[in-house]
Design an enzyme around this catalytic site. Sequence first.
Site, PDB file in Angstrom:
ATOM      1  N   SER A 182      33.353  37.243  39.982  1.00  0.00           N
ATOM      2  CA  SER A 182      33.670  36.165  40.904  1.00  0.00           C
ATOM      3  C   SER A 182      32.525  35.943  41.905  1.00  0.00           C
ATOM      4  CB  SER A 182      35.007  36.484  41.590  1.00  0.00           C
ATOM      5  OG  SER A 182      35.509  35.368  42.246  1.00  0.00           O
TER       6      SER A 182
ATOM      7  N   ASP B 208      40.838  29.911  33.845  1.00  0.00           N
ATOM      8  CA  ASP B 208      40.516  30.370  35.196  1.00  0.00           C
ATOM      9  C   ASP B 208      40.921  29.284  36.194  1.00  0.00           C
ATOM     10  OD1 ASP B 208      39.287  31.134  37.588  1.00  0.00           O
ATOM     11  OD2 ASP B 208      37.555  32.006  36.558  1.00  0.00           O
TER      12      ASP B 208
ATOM     13  N   HIS C 234      41.252  34.337  35.737  1.00  0.00           N
ATOM     14  CA  HIS C 234      40.087  34.686  36.547  1.00  0.00           C
ATOM     15  C   HIS C 234      39.865  36.198  36.620  1.00  0.00           C
ATOM     16  CE1 HIS C 234      37.130  33.876  39.705  1.00  0.00           C
ATOM     17  NE2 HIS C 234      37.703  34.805  40.458  1.00  0.00           N
TER      18      HIS C 234
END
Length: 422
Positions: free
Chosen positions: A241, A321, A356
């Site tokens: 991320s 995601d 995600h």
Amino acid sequence: VLGFWPHFLSVNPSRGLMDEQFVVLVQNAPPGSELTVHSFHQCDEGHSWNAFAHYISDAAGSVNVSGDCSLGGTYSGIEPMGLLWSLRPVPGSKPGLRIRKKNVQVPMLVTVSVYEGHRKDGFSDLVPLASVLVERWYMAPGVRRIPVTEGGLTATLFLPPGPGPFPAVLDLWGSGGQLMEYRAALLASHGLAALVVDYLTTKNIKETEKMTIFQYIETAYKYLEEHLQILGSRIAMLGLSFGTSVTLRMAAYSKIMKVTAEENICPSHDDPRVAEEGERPESSKPLEILPRDLSLPIDPLKKVDVGRLQCPLMLVVGEDDQNSAAQESASDMKEMMERAGNSHLLTILSYPDAGHLIEPPYTPHVRASNFKPAGLKQMFLWGGQTVAHSRAQEDSWKKILLFLRVNLFGGTRPGAAPLSRL
Ligand SMILES: *[C@@H]1O[C@H](CO)[C@@H](O)[C@H](O)[C@H]1NC(C)=O
């Protein structure tokens, strides 16, 4: 009525690594009987999670969870590890929970039980026919955990068993900050030294007060480079991320770091606002300001120039995601690298219906959870469908380990092998 039998229920191995498969076996039940296999876990924050599945014993009175079909429950079909990845908070739990191992020096404990009949709820009031306590470890025997405070770092180094020197991975989580050790511990269990750093939420440490994130990461890199048990010329970066923006930034622009390979999960090449070497514009914030800053220090209009990368790069993308535009980012990076002539260094793994939070295998999938980036607590949607997401975690982890191993151990020229050419 079924009785208690010796060896009625077994889990093999009952003590293993988090990413290792186990076999759950029920034996000596009456043939053709309805049975519920159930797992229970109390996470480090004290919340209760469970998973369960319905089976019918075969003519020999056995159920083998690795080979038999679940007829229903928190998963269905043949799912050897469904009792872990389909764990979910027990009914009545508060919303937004997620399992994250805080203390890797003790295992994740899972109680696997078998109940008579096909049950859906009320497990805590029922007496199981048999139970087995299962230990799931992030740290293999012999892995050493070393808290690091040198240079003002808030970090932990995990060293594999043996004298070394070991190639190393510098592990960066995303905008939630905190020192999350579990992934680094698991990397060390697979023979790679790993240094995980909290680069966002450290506070009041004199040495780092005036540092930017980037100087802080360089300090971590230098710590690894100079460590006697680390191969200083073999250091990879792993980001997830927001951590990917930072690792890409470092690999592309740092004058100090020579990154051997770069692994990015849910990637973003949005450029973290930063000073180039030698300048200090006001956007280059000291670390301590970041957690209280409501927006992350990212300029979405400016991208890291990944055309500059000279090391193999692997991107792991979840196509569902809901948190970041990882897919768009990955294809834009691909174009940039094609234009720059370094796309031979790029490997993209893309998983339909994965979200995600692509974690190590069998980590229970959560579609949304409470999250505190920059000190702001709210519910975040991560996305992913449980079965597809769990498959993605299993598949990507194997390939991440392979990518890191090949590039860190292999060849005479560091950074010579993207996964696509193995
Ligand atoms: C359970 O099933 C798996 C997968 O089919 C198989 O490899 C394993 O040998 C079985 N175990 C036993 C004890 O039957």
